[in-house]
Each structure stands twice: as C-alpha cells, then as structure tokens.
Design an enzyme around this catalytic site. Sequence first.
Site, PDB file in Angstrom:
ATOM      1  N   CYS A 248      76.964  23.797  77.535  1.00 28.33           N
ATOM      2  CA  CYS A 248      77.694  22.542  77.462  1.00 28.33           C
ATOM      3  C   CYS A 248      77.553  21.850  78.871  1.00 28.33           C
ATOM      4  CB  CYS A 248      79.101  22.628  77.225  1.00 28.33           C
ATOM      5  SG  CYS A 248      79.357  23.258  75.427  1.00 28.33           S
TER       6      CYS A 248
ATOM      7  N   CYS B 178      81.778  31.813  71.213  1.00 29.72           N
ATOM      8  CA  CYS B 178      81.621  30.626  71.607  1.00 29.72           C
ATOM      9  C   CYS B 178      82.321  29.619  70.686  1.00 29.72           C
ATOM     10  CB  CYS B 178      80.067  30.309  71.142  1.00 29.72           C
ATOM     11  SG  CYS B 178      79.515  28.432  71.703  1.00 29.72           S
TER      12      CYS B 178
ATOM     13  N   GLN C 190      70.944  19.518  60.246  1.00 31.48           N
ATOM     14  CA  GLN C 190      71.826  18.719  61.511  1.00 31.48           C
ATOM     15  C   GLN C 190      72.763  19.778  62.148  1.00 31.48           C
ATOM     16  OE1 GLN C 190      71.518  15.749  62.827  1.00 31.48           O
ATOM     17  NE2 GLN C 190      70.131  14.898  61.373  1.00 31.48           N
TER      18      GLN C 190
ATOM     19  N   PHE D 250      60.309  11.169  57.531  1.00 30.36           N
ATOM     20  CA  PHE D 250      60.868  12.378  58.609  1.00 30.36           C
ATOM     21  C   PHE D 250      62.125  12.915  57.798  1.00 30.36           C
ATOM     22  CE2 PHE D 250      59.117   9.327  61.411  1.00 30.36           C
ATOM     23  CZ  PHE D 250      58.117   9.925  61.837  1.00 30.36           C
TER      24      PHE D 250
ATOM     25  N   ASP E 295      57.633  13.849  54.917  1.00 27.93           N
ATOM     26  CA  ASP E 295      57.583  14.937  56.169  1.00 27.93           C
ATOM     27  C   ASP E 295      56.323  15.839  56.142  1.00 27.93           C
ATOM     28  OD1 ASP E 295      60.609  15.530  57.708  1.00 27.93           O
ATOM     29  OD2 ASP E 295      58.905  17.195  57.819  1.00 27.93           O
TER      30      ASP E 295
ATOM     31  N   CYS F 257      68.058  11.042  67.457  1.00 29.84           N
ATOM     32  CA  CYS F 257      68.906  11.796  68.318  1.00 29.84           C
ATOM     33  C   CYS F 257      68.479  11.743  69.632  1.00 29.84           C
ATOM     34  CB  CYS F 257      68.605  13.351  68.006  1.00 29.84           C
ATOM     35  SG  CYS F 257      67.030  13.834  68.056  1.00 29.84           S
TER      36      CYS F 257
END
Length: 424
Positions: A83, A158, A261, A288, A308, A382
């Site tokens: 993070c 976590c 994802q 994709f 893909d 992304c």
Amino acid sequence: MWNFSSARVVVERITIDHVGHRGDGVALVGGEAIYVPYTLGGETVEVAEVHGHPDRRKLLAVEIASPERIAPFCPHFGVCGGCAIQHWREDAYRAWKRAIVVETLKQAKLDCEVADLIDAHGAGRRRVTLHARLGTHEVLKVGFAAANSHDIIPVDRCPILDPALAGALDAAWALAEPMLPSIRGGKPLDIQVTATRNGLDVDIRGSGPLPPPMIATLSIVAEKHRLARLTRHGELVLMRGAPVVTMGAAQVTLPPGSFLQATAAGEEMLAASVAERCGRARHAADLFCGVGPFALRLAAKMRVSAFDSDAGAVAALQKAATATSGLKPVKAETRDLFRRPLMPSELRDFDVVIFDPPRQGAQAQAQQLAASKVPAVIGVSCNVATFARDARILVDGGYRLETVTPIDQFRHTPHVEVVARFSR
C-alpha cells in the site's frame, strides 16, 4: 511529530508541495522534484538520502503534519510495499485519484468529462501473491516485498484481503516450509492464492521440478489447509474441488494461475459499466477477454466474439459459455492481439467492440479500430497513461470520447481503472 524511523541522521528538512501520481509526496528543491513516500502536501518533514536514487528521500519524521493526515490502519504500512496510501483522509484521497485521470487525459489533449471516482474495493482483494525467501541467518520469510526493495516483510495478516482469503497466509507458510531446500538453493518461491467458491486455489512458482516425495508432502499440506487446488507452474499437484468463480449466469473453472480482477466488486462494477455503454448492441467483440468477465455477462443479451492470447483462459470461457443455458452464442478464439490485431475487414460485423488490455495498452489494436467503421468502442484500462495514448489514436481516427469513469478497486494504491465509450 510522526516518527517513521529510529535513525536520527537528518540530511534535510523539506516541505512537501503535493502528492504525485505514484503516491509519493513531491518536494520542489532547487527547481528539482524530490520524492518522499508516505508524505502529504504542505507537510514539513525530515528526510535522509536514498543511496543510488538522487531524486528520492527516506522519511525520518513528520515535523508539521497535514490536517488531512490520518493514522494508518495496518501495522505493516510504511514497511510493506503493498500500500502506498493509508495515511490520507478519504475525501482528499478520492479527489487525488480522480485528478490522476483528469491530468493524464489533459496531457494527451483529450477533452472529455471525468465522472466521480467509484469505489469498488468491496470485501477486499480476492487474489494475492506471497513471496518466500531466506532472510538473515537463513530464517524463512513469507510475505510481501518491502517498499522499493527486494526484502520480504513477513506478515501474519493483511487487512485489505477479502475474508474469502482467510487461511491464505497460513497455507503459504505451510507450503514454503517443506520447500526450504529449494529456496536455500537459490530458487525464489512465489505463491499465488485466489479465492474461489470452492476454496483457495494456489499456484506455486519458482521452485524448480518437484521430486515425488515433495509432491506427496505438499499434497498433505493442501489437504490439511483444505485447498481447492494446488498446482506448480500450472501442473496439477492436488485438486479437492474445481476452483470456480461466478460470472453472470455462468460458472467458470479457473485455469491455474489465471488472471482475475483484483476484487469481486471491481469486476462487477467494470462489467456493469461496459454493459451500460453497449446499449442495444446485438453483436459485440470482446478483445483481451480473459476468462470472460464481460463476455459471459454480455451474452445474456447479445452475441459475443471473444479473443485473447491465453489459450487456457479462452478454453475456460468457451466451456463456461457452452455449459450455461439462456446465453446468446459465444465464440471464443485464441489470438495474439498485439501481433495480430483484428483488422477493419474483420471488425465490420460488430456494432460494439470492447477492449481491456494489460497495462501496456493496445496500441496496435487501437490503430486498426481507428481505421474501422465500428460505431462504438468501449475502452477499459488499469493504466491511465496507456489508455490516454490509445484514446488519442481513436479520437484522431474520428471517434468522440464520451465520459470517462474512474473505478477504484486498488484502494490505498495509485492504480485506478477507467471505462469509457468512443462513438462515431
């Protein structure tokens, strides 16, 4: 004062101007940008040099804190590299993340509306990669890479992980321990864990070939931790139950180590945004496509042709589509869209094309889309920088860029997803 290190050798005292696109605070010193992780705009901080990185500094202490600073919720923050931001008030963080999209598009001279940031963290990350390495005195470490380092930070929990990944850390430690001889021999071990409906799906990478006694040992560990499946570089070690995820009405059995994802909420939000922008299309191309998070949902209303380069993902998508009743026809094809993008002549039959490429973007495919007559293109990315590059190609080819929606499934990091429609 916020102390981040016991070291008191202060090299500089500087003032942070703003937070940059990678999440580091940026100070302007002598006309040069200096990057300091874990700092906020307006703060006065004490820093030390980072050997080999003249434009970076290590934070020693915050002398004057920003009123937007909050206490991090994870005890590993500032040491673990997972993070970048837990120390910033939520409203300011959200404004910063949206501004990354606004500024990147502006730099590409793309004039469009940017919607408010949509949070899609949901229950948390449903997949994680843990690293097993030897530390000082040959002590095994299992955890995440330290910030800007190859050192491993051992972790026992976590807080950003989906509760469905409960047990992932314990399982990773248990799998790494019998493999100490391989790690000691210089083979780094990575353990990818994905939460599925039937339990944890684990793929081990970097171990080298496993002798039969080791396979037997790992099988016992997998049984004890009730793993759905254990593979090594995709080769099956043990399967107690097929690792399945739900996509629309379909059930998809994941190929070993396959891409998914990061959060279930992120996938659902991206898919809903894509479906909304498809309107009343009757035949879509999903480029994709992966294992089918868009294709399998869109097929409830329209025909879908999916492409893909990952043959395993394509096979999983086709199998799921064939086994699901009530879907329109779905045809999935293995094709490297970087080397063999769909050409304008192949795009003629589609009234909408969706592309969701890896971080490097889809420059070659964007060029062919720009030369086509497809009435609508939906871009998902992304990486805002490569999205902007590809969007510029489409706009220069005659498309109009409509509202861009930023989606935050990578909370506490500088990464942001975007979805947008291009129309002629």
